[in-house]
Every structure is written in C-alpha cells, then in structure tokens.
Write an enzyme that holds these catalytic residues in place. Structure first.
Site, PDB file in Angstrom:
ATOM      1  N   LYS A 142       0.848  -1.200   0.000  1.00 38.27           N
ATOM      2  CA  LYS A 142       0.000   0.000   0.000  1.00 38.27           C
ATOM      3  C   LYS A 142       0.886   1.254   0.000  1.00 38.27           C
ATOM      4  O   LYS A 142       0.632   2.218  -0.726  1.00 38.27           O
ATOM      5  CB  LYS A 142      -0.935  -0.013   1.226  1.00 38.27           C
ATOM      6  CG  LYS A 142      -2.043  -1.044   1.079  1.00 38.27           C
ATOM      7  CD  LYS A 142      -2.785  -1.328   2.381  1.00 38.27           C
ATOM      8  CE  LYS A 142      -3.727  -2.523   2.163  1.00 38.27           C
ATOM      9  NZ  LYS A 142      -4.360  -2.993   3.399  1.00 38.27           N
ATOM     10  N   GLN A 197      -4.346  -1.886   9.587  1.00 36.59           N
ATOM     11  CA  GLN A 197      -4.220  -3.191   8.933  1.00 36.59           C
ATOM     12  C   GLN A 197      -4.773  -4.292   9.835  1.00 36.59           C
ATOM     13  O   GLN A 197      -4.439  -4.378  11.011  1.00 36.59           O
ATOM     14  CB  GLN A 197      -2.745  -3.467   8.591  1.00 36.59           C
ATOM     15  CG  GLN A 197      -2.530  -4.746   7.826  1.00 36.59           C
ATOM     16  CD  GLN A 197      -3.188  -4.738   6.444  1.00 36.59           C
ATOM     17  OE1 GLN A 197      -3.101  -3.783   5.694  1.00 36.59           O
ATOM     18  NE2 GLN A 197      -3.873  -5.836   6.116  1.00 36.59           N
ATOM     19  N   ASP A 248     -11.197   2.307   4.153  1.00 38.47           N
ATOM     20  CA  ASP A 248     -11.497   0.879   3.997  1.00 38.47           C
ATOM     21  C   ASP A 248     -13.004   0.646   3.834  1.00 38.47           C
ATOM     22  O   ASP A 248     -13.429  -0.445   3.485  1.00 38.47           O
ATOM     23  CB  ASP A 248     -11.028   0.103   5.248  1.00 38.47           C
ATOM     24  CG  ASP A 248      -9.702  -0.611   5.036  1.00 38.47           C
ATOM     25  OD1 ASP A 248      -9.368  -0.900   3.861  1.00 38.47           O
ATOM     26  OD2 ASP A 248      -9.005  -0.877   6.032  1.00 38.47           O
TER      27      ASP A 248
END
Ligand code: NDP
Length: 297
Positions: free
Chosen positions: A54, A98, A121
């Site tokens: 990412k 994460q 997200d």
C-alpha cells in the site's frame, strides 16, 4: 469452453493511471497532496507485505503515505489515541488500520474510532449504511468495488444475470452481494449468497452466470459446480505448501483454476486478479476522501 483471463494487473494499472492523473491535478490546483495513514500493529508477516504494498502504491501515484508501525503489545487505548490524533490532523485524508490487530485490541472499537470521513477501507457503519442505501458517491468497500470494476472493464453485463457470492463476510461477501444487487450500472443482478450452512451448493452455483468466490478455502469451487460459459471471480488468497517453490509455498485462490477454466468464459487468476484491484480502489477512496475534504467532490 476454455476461458479468457480477466487481467487484474492490466485493469488495475489503468485505474491507477487515472488516480495518479487526478492526484496530480489536485496538487496543481489546490496545493494539497492526498495523504493516507496506514497503521500496522505487530509483526504479522502477511500484514507487513500488505502494508508495504500500500505504501509503495501510494508513492507511485503521488499520494503521501504515513506508515505507523506499532509494537505487538500496543494497548487498545494507545491505538485509539493515535487514531484520534490522525482524525484531528487535516493533512491526513484517509486512515487504515491493517487487519488483523493483536487480540488485546477490539477490532470493532477501532473501526468505530476512525472518523467516517477518513474511513478509506469503508468499514465504518456510517459508510456501509450509506452504500447499502444506494449512495455510491462516498467510500466503497475496496475488494467488492474492485470486482465490479473488473467486471465492467471486461465487458460483463450484470443486469438481469444470476450472480452467486460464495461467502458472507463483512469485508467481501456481504458488500459484494449488495453491490451486485444494487440499482446501479454495476448491479441489477439477481444475487444468491452462499455460506457454510448452504445446502447443495452445486445446485446453486450451476445456475450462476457470475460467481464471486470469497471463502478462504483453497481451490474450493470445482469445474463440475460451474455452468458452461459462467464468469468466475476468485477473491481467495490462500498460501499452500509447494516444495518446488523458492520459499516453499505458493498462492492459490478459492477456485480450482484448472477444472473451472474449462467451463468458464472469463476467469480471474490468483495472483494477478482481484488482489491488485483492492489496492487500486483503496487509492481511489483516498482520493475521494481528499476531494471531500476540499469540497471538490
Ligand atoms: P471469512 O473467513 O471472513 O469468510 C469466509 C466465508 O466463507 C464465511 O461467510 C463462511 O461462511 C463461508 N464459508 C466457509 N466455508 C464454506 C463452505 N464450505 N461453503 C460455503 N461457504 C463457506 O473470509 P473473507 O471474506 O475475509 O476472505 C475470503 C477470502 O478472500 C480469503 O481467502 C481472503 O484471503 C481473501 N481476500 C482477498 C482479498 C483480495 O484483495 N483479493 C481481500 C479480502 C479477502 P459462514 O459465514 O457461515 O462461516
């Protein structure tokens, strides 16, 4: 029939090029660089790989990435305090923690702590609810959104088709089913969701024009469970032992590629299918966050 591949690497490259152009335009016009904070708690090797991918993708597209690595014994209160600081920082547009987090941290509390305006997200109930109600202008869940883009850019029409989603997780199966069923250009399908209590799964999948497999079971879906000409999207990422591989393992999907490829019209490979799209759509969400902050959306 032997299928054509849906090339996620190529399609994500095109999506990323569009994002990079938009980022450059925002920087030139407003002097603001879209920025994503990525928090990694602990040393899970797969998570480390995802976070560095990412980070790298942000750099490639001109997005500023702030990587925050915390020790595995970080307390929930410490993590929530860092999130609160990032929420209050106007130079940060997106925040991502994460998954998975260590067990002393309640993942749901983390999801709720992120400002919905920075929830790239698309895990926060506000953004999930907004999407479920048919507003697709905000954040969209990265993996399902990536799947819809793969389908659209491969010329697959979903309207009126029978689509089957294997799996009902909050991050893939449920939002995937919602998007395919939505009154939207990427939707209008008749959707069936299968899970671990589904009886006679093959009877369901054999009716499907489109199957999205997201179970986390290596090579679960077999050729004899698939209708001739179906479109197959394999979300699965499973590491299996492979003594011939350099590191002793390799990645396979939730679809038994070798048997299903004989029946499908189009199929995504693993790797190189859905995976790169998930990151591409995360970058798009970061852009949307920045645009919304600039009120240019
Ligand atoms: P989860 O483990 O959260 O969910 C798995 C789902 O599969 C559950 O709904 C479960 O049913 C269902 N399931 C399990 N066994 C069966 C069965 N025998 N028949 C039918 N359904 C079954 O997984 P995720 O959704 O998080 O991930 C799925 C896969 O996708 C994994 O391989 C993951 O690594 C991969 N992934 C890939 C991404 C990408 O970018 N390509 C992103 C996210 C995930 P039940 O609810 O009843 O337990």
């Amino acid at each position: 029939m032997s299928a054509n591949l849906i090339n996620g690497n190529e399609i994500s490259k095109a999506v990323n090029a569009e994002t990079a152009a938009e980022v450059a335009e925002i920087v030139a016009k407003y002097g603001v660089r879209p920025a994503l904070a990525v928090i990694l708690v602990g040393e899970d090797p797969a998570s480390q790989v995802y976070v560095s991918r990412k980070d790298k993708k942000c750099a490639e597209l001109g997005i500023r990435s702030e990587k925050i690595v915390l020790p595995a014994d970080t307390t929930e209160a410490e993590l929530l305090a860092i999130i609160a600081k990032l929420n209050a920082d106007p130079s940060i547009h997106g925040i991502l923690v994460q998954s998975p987090v260590p067990k002393q941290i309640d993942e749901q509390k983390v999801v709720l702590a992120i400002d919905p305006a920075k929830d790239v997200d698309c895990f926060h109930p506000f953004n999930v609810g907004r999407m479920m109600l048919g507003d697709f202008s905000g954040f969209l869940p990265c993996t399902p959104w990536g799947v819809t883009v793969l389908l659209e850019r491969s010329g697959v029409v979903t309207r009126g088709k029978n689509a089957v989603v294997l799996g009902r997780s909050n991050i893939v199966g449920k939002p995937m089913a919602a998007m395919l069923a939505a009154k939207a250009p990427f939707g209008d399908a008749t959707v069936t969701v299968c899970h671990s209590h589904t009886r006679d799964l093959a009877a369901v999948t054999l009716q499907a024009d489109i199957i999205v497999a997201a179970l986390g079971i290596p090579r679960f879906l077999k050729g004899d469970q698939v209708k001739e000409g179906a479109v197959i999207i394999d979300v699965g990422i499973n590491r299996i032992p492979d003594p011939t591989a350099k590191n002793g393992c390799r990645l396979v999907g939730d679809v038994d590629f070798d048997s299903v490829v004989e029946k499908a019209s189009l199929i995504t490979p693993v790797p190189g299918g859905v995976g790169p799209m998930t990151i591409a759509m995360l970058m798009k969400n970061t852009l949307r966050a920045c645009r919304a902050a600039l009120k240019t959306a």
